[in-house]
Scaffold this motif. Structure first.
Motif, mmCIF file in Angstrom:
data_model
loop_
_atom_site.group_PDB
_atom_site.id
_atom_site.type_symbol
_atom_site.label_atom_id
_atom_site.label_comp_id
_atom_site.label_asym_id
_atom_site.label_seq_id
_atom_site.Cartn_x
_atom_site.Cartn_y
_atom_site.Cartn_z
ATOM 1 N N ASP A 207 -21.231 13.275 -23.235
ATOM 2 C CA ASP A 207 -21.748 13.948 -24.422
ATOM 3 C C ASP A 207 -22.004 12.914 -25.524
ATOM 4 O OD1 ASP A 207 -19.280 13.308 -25.515
ATOM 5 O OD2 ASP A 207 -18.471 15.343 -25.339
ATOM 6 N N GLU A 208 -22.398 13.387 -26.712
ATOM 7 C CA GLU A 208 -22.749 12.482 -27.797
ATOM 8 C C GLU A 208 -21.563 11.636 -28.254
ATOM 9 O OE1 GLU A 208 -24.473 14.774 -30.886
ATOM 10 O OE2 GLU A 208 -26.304 15.243 -29.765
ATOM 11 N N ALA A 209 -20.352 12.124 -28.010
ATOM 12 C CA ALA A 209 -19.157 11.373 -28.386
ATOM 13 C C ALA A 209 -18.712 10.404 -27.296
ATOM 14 C CB ALA A 209 -18.026 12.330 -28.735
ATOM 15 N N GLY A 210 -19.449 10.371 -26.191
ATOM 16 C CA GLY A 210 -19.105 9.479 -25.101
ATOM 17 C C GLY A 210 -18.113 10.044 -24.110
ATOM 18 N N ARG A 211 -17.775 11.336 -24.252
ATOM 19 C CA ARG A 211 -16.844 11.962 -23.307
ATOM 20 C C ARG A 211 -17.591 12.395 -22.055
ATOM 21 N NH1 ARG A 211 -15.255 14.250 -28.367
ATOM 22 N NH2 ARG A 211 -16.717 15.943 -27.950
ATOM 23 N N PRO A 212 -17.056 12.080 -20.866
ATOM 24 C CA PRO A 212 -17.736 12.485 -19.630
ATOM 25 C C PRO A 212 -17.853 14.000 -19.522
ATOM 26 C CG PRO A 212 -16.040 10.837 -19.196
ATOM 27 C CD PRO A 212 -15.844 11.294 -20.607
ATOM 28 N N LEU A 213 -19.011 14.456 -19.067
ATOM 29 C CA LEU A 213 -19.232 15.880 -18.823
ATOM 30 C C LEU A 213 -18.902 16.201 -17.374
ATOM 31 C CD1 LEU A 213 -22.656 16.247 -20.691
ATOM 32 C CD2 LEU A 213 -20.382 16.881 -21.536
ATOM 33 N N HIS A 214 -18.272 17.345 -17.174
ATOM 34 C CA HIS A 214 -17.909 17.742 -15.823
ATOM 35 C C HIS A 214 -19.102 18.396 -15.123
ATOM 36 C CE1 HIS A 214 -13.372 17.988 -17.035
ATOM 37 N NE2 HIS A 214 -13.854 16.770 -17.052
ATOM 38 N N TRP A 215 -19.212 18.171 -13.832
ATOM 39 C CA TRP A 215 -20.243 18.805 -13.010
ATOM 40 C C TRP A 215 -19.673 19.000 -11.615
ATOM 41 C CZ3 TRP A 215 -22.028 15.410 -9.085
ATOM 42 C CH2 TRP A 215 -21.664 14.062 -9.267
ATOM 43 N N ARG A 216 -20.368 19.737 -10.805
ATOM 44 C CA ARG A 216 -19.844 20.043 -9.470
ATOM 45 C C ARG A 216 -20.899 19.708 -8.419
ATOM 46 N NH1 ARG A 216 -18.984 25.618 -8.576
ATOM 47 N NH2 ARG A 216 -20.826 25.888 -9.869
ATOM 48 N N ALA A 217 -20.408 19.210 -7.297
ATOM 49 C CA ALA A 217 -21.291 18.913 -6.171
ATOM 50 C C ALA A 217 -20.436 18.695 -4.927
ATOM 51 C CB ALA A 217 -22.144 17.681 -6.437
ATOM 52 N N ARG A 218 -21.021 18.956 -3.788
ATOM 53 C CA ARG A 218 -20.379 18.593 -2.522
ATOM 54 C C ARG A 218 -20.809 17.175 -2.188
ATOM 55 N NH1 ARG A 218 -17.884 21.055 1.798
ATOM 56 N NH2 ARG A 218 -18.105 19.991 3.813
ATOM 57 N N VAL A 219 -19.831 16.300 -1.968
ATOM 58 C CA VAL A 219 -20.109 14.893 -1.695
ATOM 59 C C VAL A 219 -19.492 14.534 -0.348
ATOM 60 C CG1 VAL A 219 -19.867 12.521 -2.514
ATOM 61 C CG2 VAL A 219 -20.065 14.396 -4.180
ATOM 62 N N GLU A 220 -20.336 14.101 0.577
ATOM 63 C CA GLU A 220 -19.877 13.744 1.920
ATOM 64 C C GLU A 220 -20.332 12.331 2.259
ATOM 65 O OE1 GLU A 220 -20.258 16.996 5.012
ATOM 66 O OE2 GLU A 220 -21.624 17.792 3.494
ATOM 67 N N VAL A 221 -19.454 11.581 2.892
ATOM 68 C CA VAL A 221 -19.775 10.258 3.413
ATOM 69 C C VAL A 221 -19.486 10.289 4.906
ATOM 70 C CG1 VAL A 221 -19.357 7.784 3.243
ATOM 71 C CG2 VAL A 221 -19.102 9.233 1.221
ATOM 72 N N ASP A 222 -20.536 10.260 5.720
ATOM 73 C CA ASP A 222 -20.390 10.497 7.155
ATOM 74 C C ASP A 222 -19.616 11.810 7.351
ATOM 75 O OD1 ASP A 222 -21.801 8.178 7.483
ATOM 76 O OD2 ASP A 222 -20.117 6.968 8.143
ATOM 77 N N ASP A 223 -18.422 11.755 7.924
ATOM 78 C CA ASP A 223 -17.649 12.983 8.154
ATOM 79 C C ASP A 223 -16.587 13.233 7.090
ATOM 80 O OD1 ASP A 223 -19.057 13.482 10.513
ATOM 81 O OD2 ASP A 223 -17.686 12.255 11.705
#
Length: 332
Positions: A207-223
């Motif tokens: 955000d504008e204050a430099g705080r990370p914004l949360h988000w969601r995703a499925r993340v897979e590396v091979d299995d």
């Protein structure tokens, strides 16, 4: 002696027909088809290019300086690296070419713009895969590229790819590497958005204050599943090299290596714990994995990202996969 082409990527506003690729890719390497945004238009400095040309000429090389302002103009230069006609009709690079290419780069995104065109030129269609293509790749050995950084005294904490690889930055040293050096083969990341990644990608925003914004995703590396898509993520790094190994004071990637044939991926997830007195505490958990391919499936509408320094937004599944040793740079 060699013919050397010194290629500079020009500004979109100098071109009558628009910039280099969708969104002015010559300036920042942006690719709208890959969900990337155009960055500020660039004016490429000429002094290092002229100095490198002088150094090459002094060594007997025949030098041509070219400014490309479109993908078509890049392709005209790359065609000089083609090999002789093949019986299967494929366009293939000439491993014995006497023409050497030097790319003057103001950013990693510019270098990527050229490598992307190399991939599009030489990658055969899946239906016409030749027997001499390496079994673990979809592209042949791409022609070796000389890299001329246009910022010899780069400052700041972020190191560009040339600095990470220890490539020469002085124009005379670049000329020596191109004429007398050796080719160092490097891994390449391709993705299903039609682009490539040389260094890495960082998904997430603040955000504008430099705080990370949360988000969601499925993340897979091979299995391996690093996130199932139901928990908040603060950041996700997809690394071929180390440009996105850290986020502020958080170590994301442990030991990215652009020559090990694997992509390293990390997700930073906030985890809530309780003390013995029942008080809530939030700690950052970094999960890592290495493999041949990574897939990110966003659960939110749009996830901002940087890919080789180029901004974009991810709104649907994106997959990266490793092409071991697919491209190369001239080094001392």
């Amino acid at each position: 002696m060699y013919d050397v082409v010194l290629l500079t990527l020009g500004s979109e506003r100098d071109a009558p027909g628009g910039g280099c690729g969708s969104g002015g890719a010559c300036c920042g390497g942006a690719d709208e088809a890959a969900g990337e945004k155009t960055e500020e238009r660039c004016e490429t400095p000429r002094v290092p290019v002229l100095a490198c040309a002088d150094a090459l000429t002094a060594r007997g090389a025949r030098v041509e300086m070219v400014t490309a302002r479109s993908d078509a103009e890049i392709d005209e230069v790359l065609a000089r690296l083609d090999g002789p006609p093949r019986s299967d009709g494929l366009t293939w690079p000439d491993p014995d070419s006497k023409t050497r290419l030097v790319v003057a780069t103001a950013s990693d995104g510019q270098l990527r713009a050229v490598v992307r065109r190399l991939v599009r030129r030489y990658a055969p269609p899946p239906s016409r895969r030749p027997a001499d293509l390496p079994a673990n790749r979809t592209v042949p050995d791409l022609p070796t590229v000389g890299v001329l950084p246009l910022d010899p005294a780069r400052s700041g904490t972020h190191r560009d790819l040339a600095a990470q690889l220890g490539l020469p930055r002085d124009p005379a040293a670049v000329a020596a590497a191109v004429l007398d050096g050796s080719a160092r083969r490097l891994d390449l990341l391709r993705n299903d958005g039609g682009s490539v990644t040389l260094d890495g990608a960082l998904l997430g925003a603040a955000d504008e204050a430099g705080r990370p914004l949360h988000w969601r995703a499925r993340v897979e590396v091979d299995d391996a599943v690093l996130s199932d898509g139901d928990e908040p993520i603060m950041a996700c790094a997809v690394g071929n090299a180390g440009g996105y190994a850290r986020l502020d004071d958080v170590a994301l990637l442990a030991d990215p290596d652009p020559t090990d044939g694997r992509v390293e991926v990390a997700v930073a997830v906030p985890v809530v714990t309780r003390t013995a007195l029942g008080r809530k505490r939030v700690r950052l958990e970094v999960r890592r994995a290495r493999g041949r391919a990574v897939a990110v499936v966003p659960r939110d509408e749009k996830v901002p990202f940087l890919d080789d320094g180029v901004e974009g937004e991810l709104s649907r599944k994106r997959s990266w996969w490793i092409e071991p040793g697919a491209w190369a740079v001239w080094t001392v």
